[in-house]
Write a protein that holds these residues in place. Structure first.
Motif, mmCIF file in Angstrom:
data_model
loop_
_atom_site.group_PDB
_atom_site.id
_atom_site.type_symbol
_atom_site.label_atom_id
_atom_site.label_comp_id
_atom_site.label_asym_id
_atom_site.label_seq_id
_atom_site.Cartn_x
_atom_site.Cartn_y
_atom_site.Cartn_z
ATOM 1 N N UNK A 196 -18.427 -29.321 96.898
ATOM 2 C CA UNK A 196 -18.734 -27.969 96.723
ATOM 3 C C UNK A 196 -17.443 -27.193 96.602
ATOM 4 N N UNK A 197 -16.951 -27.486 95.249
ATOM 5 C CA UNK A 197 -15.742 -26.865 94.498
ATOM 6 C C UNK A 197 -15.849 -25.575 94.368
ATOM 7 N N UNK A 203 -15.080 -18.661 85.708
ATOM 8 C CA UNK A 203 -14.090 -19.553 84.991
ATOM 9 C C UNK A 203 -14.680 -21.112 85.511
ATOM 10 N N UNK A 204 -13.973 -21.936 84.496
ATOM 11 C CA UNK A 204 -14.307 -23.344 84.782
ATOM 12 C C UNK A 204 -13.050 -24.116 85.250
ATOM 13 N N UNK A 205 -11.826 -23.392 85.311
ATOM 14 C CA UNK A 205 -10.718 -24.192 85.513
ATOM 15 C C UNK A 205 -10.599 -24.643 86.946
ATOM 16 N N UNK A 206 -10.286 -25.915 87.225
ATOM 17 C CA UNK A 206 -10.467 -26.548 88.554
ATOM 18 C C UNK A 206 -9.092 -26.648 89.210
ATOM 19 N N UNK A 207 -8.712 -25.967 90.305
ATOM 20 C CA UNK A 207 -7.478 -26.016 90.981
ATOM 21 C C UNK A 207 -7.576 -26.939 92.206
ATOM 22 N N UNK A 237 -21.459 -47.174 85.657
ATOM 23 C CA UNK A 237 -21.533 -45.641 84.942
ATOM 24 C C UNK A 237 -21.241 -44.683 86.175
ATOM 25 N N UNK A 238 -20.633 -43.535 85.770
ATOM 26 C CA UNK A 238 -20.390 -42.575 86.384
ATOM 27 C C UNK A 238 -21.026 -41.115 85.864
ATOM 28 N N UNK A 239 -21.690 -40.620 86.897
ATOM 29 C CA UNK A 239 -22.730 -39.384 86.302
ATOM 30 C C UNK A 239 -21.986 -38.064 87.000
ATOM 31 N N UNK A 240 -21.632 -37.147 86.307
ATOM 32 C CA UNK A 240 -21.154 -35.814 87.026
ATOM 33 C C UNK A 240 -21.894 -34.682 86.484
ATOM 34 N N UNK A 241 -22.773 -33.835 87.416
ATOM 35 C CA UNK A 241 -23.680 -32.896 87.329
ATOM 36 C C UNK A 241 -23.119 -31.779 87.773
ATOM 37 N N UNK A 242 -23.307 -30.508 87.002
ATOM 38 C CA UNK A 242 -22.778 -29.268 87.608
ATOM 39 C C UNK A 242 -23.791 -28.391 87.939
ATOM 40 N N UNK A 259 -19.317 -26.470 82.107
ATOM 41 C CA UNK A 259 -18.062 -26.467 82.081
ATOM 42 C C UNK A 259 -17.136 -27.010 83.277
ATOM 43 N N UNK A 260 -17.668 -26.574 84.479
ATOM 44 C CA UNK A 260 -17.028 -27.037 85.750
ATOM 45 C C UNK A 260 -17.323 -28.499 86.027
ATOM 46 N N UNK A 261 -18.438 -29.253 85.323
ATOM 47 C CA UNK A 261 -18.672 -30.569 85.549
ATOM 48 C C UNK A 261 -17.557 -31.174 84.735
ATOM 49 N N UNK A 262 -17.259 -30.525 83.543
ATOM 50 C CA UNK A 262 -16.322 -31.166 82.526
ATOM 51 C C UNK A 262 -14.969 -31.362 83.166
#
Length: 485
Positions: A196-197, A203-207, A237-242, A259-262
């Protein structure tokens, strides 16, 4: 004068001699009756046990003053149950005349299979046929022929019994499906974390070091370390979903989630040496499923209406969200915004991997100590390599394979076969529930039904399995026919 004591002792001795000699004379004069049973047959038909045999009463069926009764009896092996079949009566000529003249024949003769008279029978053999309702205890019953003789010169009563059939009913040689080797396939494994970021608004920038994100990223770090630090594991495999909460415009939310998943993917690439081909970002989405799940566990006004809207996948997302705002003049929606929606904004990180094949010696240790570390087929390698001469250990290993992999239909059908061989119907039923469908499973299901006392259902399943080429089912059908079904 004669000594009175000597005379008295002589009389007592003479009387004792006469008393001892009388039974011996009667036993010597009593006829010896012989009964023989041949061509006996016991079968089940339409829920009844049918008994048929040829009864040979011997050269003399009854002495002229005798009454001879022969009763076939089905007796349980433990003596707890028995069923008497109609009896056969043979009467001597004088006994028959007396009973007919005085009307003293027992009332039970009306239910006799037949009543014979020694001077009127043309043959000393007769064909006997009878049937009784089937009961499960009869599976291990014996057929016994009891004989009783009454009349003069036989001491008042002679009786005996002889076992005609040690196993009255045919015990079918039923076989479960043979255990088969599992194919050499690596069992898929998975570690999944929900992070839960928190990102700046729109915005989609991750800090990583702001908004408490470090604790959430630690979840993903733990999953990666778990797999990367074990040399037996191989990442596939690694799957990331937003996911975004469904307030606002649908198109904007999807772009944010994507964008946040990326951004999370970039974090993983920066901190871990992983080929880019292993990481895949799936399209983002509004988290309507999470909203429905949260609503289902809550107690609040208008719950049913809110749930119906959240689950209505045919309704466009923006229209669904607009209708949610209107329920209860917007009060429930405002509560959802603060209490539920923050938990809908998340990234799901799923790492898929396999465990490489272990050496037989290592697999043997893991089978007993850490069975979850083995691939399903490796249990069979252990059993075949080390326990061919130890049937108990061999079976325990295959049962452990099914217990470790309850979703593996072949392993569970094999486990069911092992339990059926031991007539352990409780465990067999549990494994069969996880064994899927197919001829081998249908054969085992039929055998379970047979052991549960449901033969008609069992035969139907065997026919289905046999039609699809299962040899064990073909054998069992033939055995069921011999049994009488």
């Amino acid at each position: 004068m004669v000594n009175m004591n000597i005379l008295f002792q002589s009389l007592v001795a003479a009387l004792a001699f006469l008393l001892a000699a009388e039974p011996a004379a009667r036993a010597q004069d009593a006829p010896r009756y012989v009964a023989a049973v041949t061509a006996d047959s016991m079968r089940i038909h339409r829920g009844r046990v049918q008994v048929s045999f040829t009864l040979d009463l011997g050269k003399r069926i009854a002495d002229r003053q005798h009454r001879r009764v022969l009763t076939p009896v089905l007796c349980a092996a433990d003596g707890a149950h028995e069923v008497r079949l109609p009896h056969v009566v043979a009467r001597g000529r004088l006994r028959a005349i007396q009973e007919e003249k005085n009307g003293t024949a027992p009332a039970a003769d009306t239910a006799a299979y037949c009543v014979l008279r020694s001077d009127r029978v043309d043959s000393c053999t007769l064909a006997y046929r009878a049937s009784v309702p089937y009961e499960p205890w009869m599976d291990s019953a014996r057929l016994v022929l009891r004989q009783e003789v009454t009349g003069c010169r036989c001491g008042g009563l002679l009786s005996n019994a002889q076992v005609v059939a040690g196993q009255a009913l045919y015990r079918p040689q039923l076989v479960p499906s043979a255990c088969v080797e599992l194919p050499r396939e690596f069992t898929p494994r998975r570690e999944q974390r929900d992070a839960y970021l928190i990102y700046p608004v729109n915005q989609t920038a991750l800090y990583p070091d702001r908004f408490g994100n470090r604790a959430e990223l630690a979840k993903i770090d733990s999953a990666l370390r778990l797999v990367q630090q074990n040399p037996a594991y191989e990442i596939r495999r690694i799957d990331i979903t937003g996911y975004a909460s469904p307030e606002g415009r649908y198109g904007h939310n999807v772009r944010l989630a994507q964008g946040r998943a990326e951004a999370l993917k970039q974090y993983v690439q920066q901190h871990y040496d992983l080929p880019d081909t292993l990481l895949r970002v799936t399209p983002g989405a509004e988290n309507w499923a999470g909203l429905a799940q949260a609503l289902a566990g809550m107690e609040l006004p208008y719950k049913d209406e809110l749930l119906a809207l959240a689950a209505d996948t045919l309704l466009p997302p923006d229209e669904r969200e607009a209708r949610l705002r209107q329920v209860g003049d917007g009060q429930p929606y405002r509560m959802l915004l603060s209490a539920v929606y923050p938990g809908l904004r998340k990234n799901t990180f799923r790492i898929s991997y396999v465990s490489r094949e272990r050496t037989p010696a290592e697999a043997r240790r893991l089978a007993w100590e850490e069975p979850g570390e083995l691939n399903a087929y490796e249990f069979y390698t252990v059993a075949r390599t080390y326990y061919r001469e130890d049937p108990d250990a061999y079976e325990r290993i295959l049962l452990r394979a099914a217990d470790t992999y309850p979703d593996n239909p072949v392993a569970n059908n094999n486990a069911a076969s092992l339990c059926l061989r031991r007539a352990d119907t409780t465990r067999a039923a549990r494994y069969l529930d996880r064994a899927g469908a197919g001829p081998a499973t249908w054969n085992n299901r039929a055998l379970l039904l047979w052991l549960q006392g449901r033969p008609d259902e069992a035969v139907a399943w065997w026919q289905k399995a046999a039609t699809n080429g299962d040899e064990a089912a073909l054998n069992n059908i033939e055995e069921a026919k011999r049994r009488g079904w």
